[in-house]
Design a protein around this motif. Structure first.
Motif, PDB file in Angstrom:
ATOM      1  N   SER A 136       0.542  -1.133   0.029  1.00 16.06           N
ATOM      2  CA  SER A 136       0.037  -0.050   0.028  1.00 16.06           C
ATOM      3  C   SER A 136       0.862   1.112   0.012  1.00 16.06           C
ATOM      4  O   SER A 136       0.629   2.131  -0.837  1.00 16.06           O
ATOM      5  CB  SER A 136      -0.944  -0.182   1.306  1.00 16.06           C
ATOM      6  OG  SER A 136      -1.837  -1.101   1.133  1.00 16.06           O
ATOM      7  N   ILE A 137       1.886   1.515   0.867  1.00 12.17           N
ATOM      8  CA  ILE A 137       2.866   2.475   0.869  1.00 12.17           C
ATOM      9  C   ILE A 137       3.305   2.649  -0.548  1.00 12.17           C
ATOM     10  O   ILE A 137       3.567   3.689  -0.889  1.00 12.17           O
ATOM     11  CB  ILE A 137       3.894   2.275   1.977  1.00 12.17           C
ATOM     12  CG1 ILE A 137       3.314   2.213   3.429  1.00 12.17           C
ATOM     13  CG2 ILE A 137       4.862   3.329   1.940  1.00 12.17           C
ATOM     14  CD1 ILE A 137       4.159   2.022   4.491  1.00 12.17           C
ATOM     15  N   ALA A 138       3.729   1.631  -1.223  1.00 12.78           N
ATOM     16  CA  ALA A 138       4.461   1.476  -2.337  1.00 12.78           C
ATOM     17  C   ALA A 138       3.643   2.198  -3.657  1.00 12.78           C
ATOM     18  O   ALA A 138       3.864   3.168  -4.336  1.00 12.78           O
ATOM     19  CB  ALA A 138       5.039   0.291  -2.943  1.00 12.78           C
ATOM     20  N   ALA A 139       2.597   1.751  -3.317  1.00 14.69           N
ATOM     21  CA  ALA A 139       1.364   2.247  -4.275  1.00 14.69           C
ATOM     22  C   ALA A 139       1.000   3.670  -4.151  1.00 14.69           C
ATOM     23  O   ALA A 139       0.867   4.584  -5.048  1.00 14.69           O
ATOM     24  CB  ALA A 139       0.163   1.348  -4.191  1.00 14.69           C
ATOM     25  N   GLU A 140       1.063   4.159  -2.710  1.00 14.63           N
ATOM     26  CA  GLU A 140       0.492   5.235  -2.592  1.00 14.63           C
ATOM     27  C   GLU A 140       1.768   6.219  -2.630  1.00 14.63           C
ATOM     28  O   GLU A 140       1.665   7.612  -3.148  1.00 14.63           O
ATOM     29  CB  GLU A 140       0.096   5.445  -0.988  1.00 14.63           C
ATOM     30  CG  GLU A 140      -0.927   5.016  -0.660  1.00 14.63           C
ATOM     31  CD  GLU A 140      -0.961   4.468   0.804  1.00 14.63           C
ATOM     32  OE1 GLU A 140       0.005   4.517   1.540  1.00 14.63           O
ATOM     33  OE2 GLU A 140      -1.894   3.655   0.998  1.00 14.63           O
ATOM     34  N   ALA A 172      10.347   1.263  -9.301  1.00 11.74           N
ATOM     35  CA  ALA A 172      11.392   0.880  -8.302  1.00 11.74           C
ATOM     36  C   ALA A 172      11.031   1.070  -6.961  1.00 11.74           C
ATOM     37  O   ALA A 172      11.383   0.390  -6.122  1.00 11.74           O
ATOM     38  CB  ALA A 172      12.306   2.065  -8.579  1.00 11.74           C
ATOM     39  N   LEU A 173       9.977   1.844  -6.531  1.00 13.65           N
ATOM     40  CA  LEU A 173       9.289   1.969  -5.297  1.00 13.65           C
ATOM     41  C   LEU A 173       8.763   0.614  -4.808  1.00 13.65           C
ATOM     42  O   LEU A 173       8.839   0.239  -3.898  1.00 13.65           O
ATOM     43  CB  LEU A 173       8.459   3.132  -5.125  1.00 13.65           C
ATOM     44  CG  LEU A 173       9.144   4.606  -5.183  1.00 13.65           C
ATOM     45  CD1 LEU A 173       8.089   5.652  -5.064  1.00 13.65           C
ATOM     46  CD2 LEU A 173      10.042   4.683  -3.977  1.00 13.65           C
ATOM     47  N   ILE A 174       7.887   0.036  -5.891  1.00 11.57           N
ATOM     48  CA  ILE A 174       7.392  -1.240  -5.498  1.00 11.57           C
ATOM     49  C   ILE A 174       8.284  -2.210  -5.198  1.00 11.57           C
ATOM     50  O   ILE A 174       8.048  -3.157  -4.243  1.00 11.57           O
ATOM     51  CB  ILE A 174       6.220  -1.456  -6.651  1.00 11.57           C
ATOM     52  CG1 ILE A 174       5.229  -0.537  -6.604  1.00 11.57           C
ATOM     53  CG2 ILE A 174       5.771  -2.946  -6.583  1.00 11.57           C
ATOM     54  CD1 ILE A 174       4.141  -0.753  -7.695  1.00 11.57           C
ATOM     55  N   VAL A 175       9.461  -2.448  -6.086  1.00  8.20           N
ATOM     56  CA  VAL A 175      10.212  -3.312  -5.851  1.00  8.20           C
ATOM     57  C   VAL A 175      11.012  -3.140  -4.535  1.00  8.20           C
ATOM     58  O   VAL A 175      11.128  -4.098  -3.630  1.00  8.20           O
ATOM     59  CB  VAL A 175      11.294  -3.245  -6.878  1.00  8.20           C
ATOM     60  CG1 VAL A 175      12.503  -4.369  -6.473  1.00  8.20           C
ATOM     61  CG2 VAL A 175      10.730  -3.875  -8.009  1.00  8.20           C
ATOM     62  N   VAL A 176      11.378  -1.946  -4.101  1.00  6.33           N
ATOM     63  CA  VAL A 176      11.948  -1.712  -2.874  1.00  6.33           C
ATOM     64  C   VAL A 176      11.142  -1.997  -1.743  1.00  6.33           C
ATOM     65  O   VAL A 176      11.506  -2.654  -0.755  1.00  6.33           O
ATOM     66  CB  VAL A 176      12.323  -0.309  -2.722  1.00  6.33           C
ATOM     67  CG1 VAL A 176      12.914   0.167  -1.195  1.00  6.33           C
ATOM     68  CG2 VAL A 176      13.568  -0.038  -3.833  1.00  6.33           C
ATOM     69  N   ALA A 177       9.772  -1.542  -1.667  1.00  4.60           N
ATOM     70  CA  ALA A 177       8.934  -2.037  -0.823  1.00  4.60           C
ATOM     71  C   ALA A 177       8.900  -3.604  -0.635  1.00  4.60           C
ATOM     72  O   ALA A 177       8.747  -3.903   0.602  1.00  4.60           O
ATOM     73  CB  ALA A 177       7.507  -1.545  -1.054  1.00  4.60           C
ATOM     74  N   ASN A 178       8.603  -4.364  -1.536  1.00  4.03           N
ATOM     75  CA  ASN A 178       8.566  -5.707  -1.583  1.00  4.03           C
ATOM     76  C   ASN A 178       9.868  -6.340  -0.726  1.00  4.03           C
ATOM     77  O   ASN A 178       9.702  -7.187   0.191  1.00  4.03           O
ATOM     78  CB  ASN A 178       8.487  -6.152  -2.816  1.00  4.03           C
ATOM     79  CG  ASN A 178       7.162  -6.545  -3.407  1.00  4.03           C
ATOM     80  OD1 ASN A 178       6.394  -7.077  -2.866  1.00  4.03           O
ATOM     81  ND2 ASN A 178       6.932  -5.870  -4.332  1.00  4.03           N
ATOM     82  N   ILE A 179      10.976  -5.766  -1.000  1.00  5.00           N
ATOM     83  CA  ILE A 179      12.307  -6.346  -0.353  1.00  5.00           C
ATOM     84  C   ILE A 179      12.188  -5.969   1.196  1.00  5.00           C
ATOM     85  O   ILE A 179      12.525  -6.762   1.875  1.00  5.00           O
ATOM     86  CB  ILE A 179      13.672  -5.585  -1.124  1.00  5.00           C
ATOM     87  CG1 ILE A 179      13.786  -6.204  -2.578  1.00  5.00           C
ATOM     88  CG2 ILE A 179      14.798  -5.985  -0.218  1.00  5.00           C
ATOM     89  CD1 ILE A 179      14.985  -5.676  -3.274  1.00  5.00           C
ATOM     90  N   ILE A 180      11.875  -4.961   1.547  1.00  3.80           N
ATOM     91  CA  ILE A 180      11.799  -4.703   2.884  1.00  3.80           C
ATOM     92  C   ILE A 180      10.873  -5.394   3.652  1.00  3.80           C
ATOM     93  O   ILE A 180      11.203  -5.819   4.757  1.00  3.80           O
ATOM     94  CB  ILE A 180      11.412  -2.891   2.969  1.00  3.80           C
ATOM     95  CG1 ILE A 180      12.536  -2.159   2.250  1.00  3.80           C
ATOM     96  CG2 ILE A 180      11.058  -2.760   4.678  1.00  3.80           C
ATOM     97  CD1 ILE A 180      12.415  -0.796   2.431  1.00  3.80           C
ATOM     98  N   VAL A 181       9.507  -5.621   3.064  1.00  5.02           N
ATOM     99  CA  VAL A 181       8.589  -6.455   3.610  1.00  5.02           C
ATOM    100  C   VAL A 181       9.005  -7.631   3.941  1.00  5.02           C
ATOM    101  O   VAL A 181       9.025  -8.471   4.946  1.00  5.02           O
ATOM    102  CB  VAL A 181       7.358  -6.360   2.741  1.00  5.02           C
ATOM    103  CG1 VAL A 181       6.198  -7.290   3.221  1.00  5.02           C
ATOM    104  CG2 VAL A 181       6.649  -4.917   2.802  1.00  5.02           C
TER     105      VAL A 181
END
Length: 329
Positions: free
Chosen positions: A261-265, A306-315
């Protein structure tokens, strides 16, 4: 852990690279006409040919792709209006409408969107987890029914309708909450805070509606597990069981939803920024679309990927930290 993280980073880089190639193909190699869109309806063929040459659209397709991908890595020289401008890496293209690098425009808009999202995340995380725990603890009682009903009503009304009503009555007409505005944090922290406070409260409250039900369902499911019943049989208080035992296991699925959600926002809170007049990535995308500024739109798409990929790695990493049952390997 380190090997797993390196694998995820390599996979993430490959996904972003594929997104860059796909974005270029869609916006510049497809049936779209960037030169005609920039020139307008009454554009002469000679003028279109000049714009195509400035955009590099007269080059072979493979060469255009190599220039575009290479610009993201090492930068590139861009021709605009007969002048050659150097675009530093990561170069996402050049806006021929505003005659400036796309990267500068995105980086100028990103702090606005990031400020909105971070403040909203704090609000809806506190409300979502707190009210979700209350609903699970008092399941079937009046408090649970009231909270769930309110969350369902808020979720049923379109977000932009609630945003317009809140902006008009809470901010503009009655002034209950300071009207939204944008001031950089480094310039005036207090003006930054007051200008975004109402947006955070509204956005966080509305977003928490779905998280309340999600946390409630996860907590109810976890409370039926053997280790929770064992803790309860040992005489541990219900509050400690909920916070220390049940919540830690129930929070893992919540992190996945929260991270995505954060990545999408962060890719552009279009309704929020448009209604409250905040110059973030969402409003930048809308204005670029209206101006047919394809380089800017494609740049926002690449940053979003790029933001969605980074968010997935962090999660994925947080999964192993929060839930001891998960082993990263």
């Amino acid at each position: 852990m380190l090997i797993y993280l390196l694998r995820r980073i390599v996979l993430g880089v490959s996904v972003v690279t594929a997104a860059i190639v796909a974005t270029f193909a869609i916006f510049f190699l497809g049936p779209s006409d960037p030169a005609g869109a920039l020139c307008g309806r009454n554009c002469t063929p000679d003028r279109i040919a000049t714009i195509e040459k400035s955009l590099g659209l007269d080059k072979p397709k493979v060469e255009q792709l190599v220039d575009y991908v290479g610009g993201v890595v090492v930068g590139r020289d861009m021709r605009a209006g007969g002048l050659v401008n150097h675009c530093d890496a990561p170069c996402l293209g050049w806006s021929y409408v505003q005659n400036r690098p796309v990267t500068d425009m995105v980086m100028q808009a990103f702090p606005v969107t990031a400020s909105i999202v971070v403040g909203g995340v704090v609000v809806y995380t506190i409300l979502g987890i707190g009210l979700g725990i209350l609903c699970a603890r008092f399941r079937g009682q009046w408090l649970d029914k009231v909270i769930v009903t309110i969350s369902q009503v808020l979720g049923a009304i379109p977000y932009y309708v609630l945003a317009v009503v809140f902006f008009l009555y809470a901010m503009k007409f009655y002034g209950v909450i300071p009207q939204s505005s944008w001031t950089p944090l480094t310039q005036n922290p207090w003006a930054w805070f007051t200008g975004l406070l109402g947006v955070w409260l509204f956005y966080g409250t509305i977003a928490s509606a779905s998280y309340v039900r999600y946390v409630r369902a996860s907590m109810i499911d976890v409370q039926g597990q053997d280790y929770v019943r064992t803790a309860r049989s040992k005489g541990i208080s219900e509050r400690r069981i909920a916070v220390k035992h049940a919540l830690r296991a129930a929070i893992a699925p919540f992190l996945t939803l929260l991270g995505l959600s954060i990545a999408a926002e962060l890719t552009g809170a279009i309704y929020t920024e448009t209604v409250f007049g905040l110059p973030g990535m969402g409003l930048l995308s809308i204005n670029s679309f209206n101006n047919s500024d394809l380089p800017v739109i494609s740049g926002v798409v690449v940053v979003s990927a790029a933001l969605i990929v980074v968010a997935n790695i962090i999660v994925d990493v947080l999964y192993g930290v929060v839930d001891p049952r998960v082993k990263l390997s």
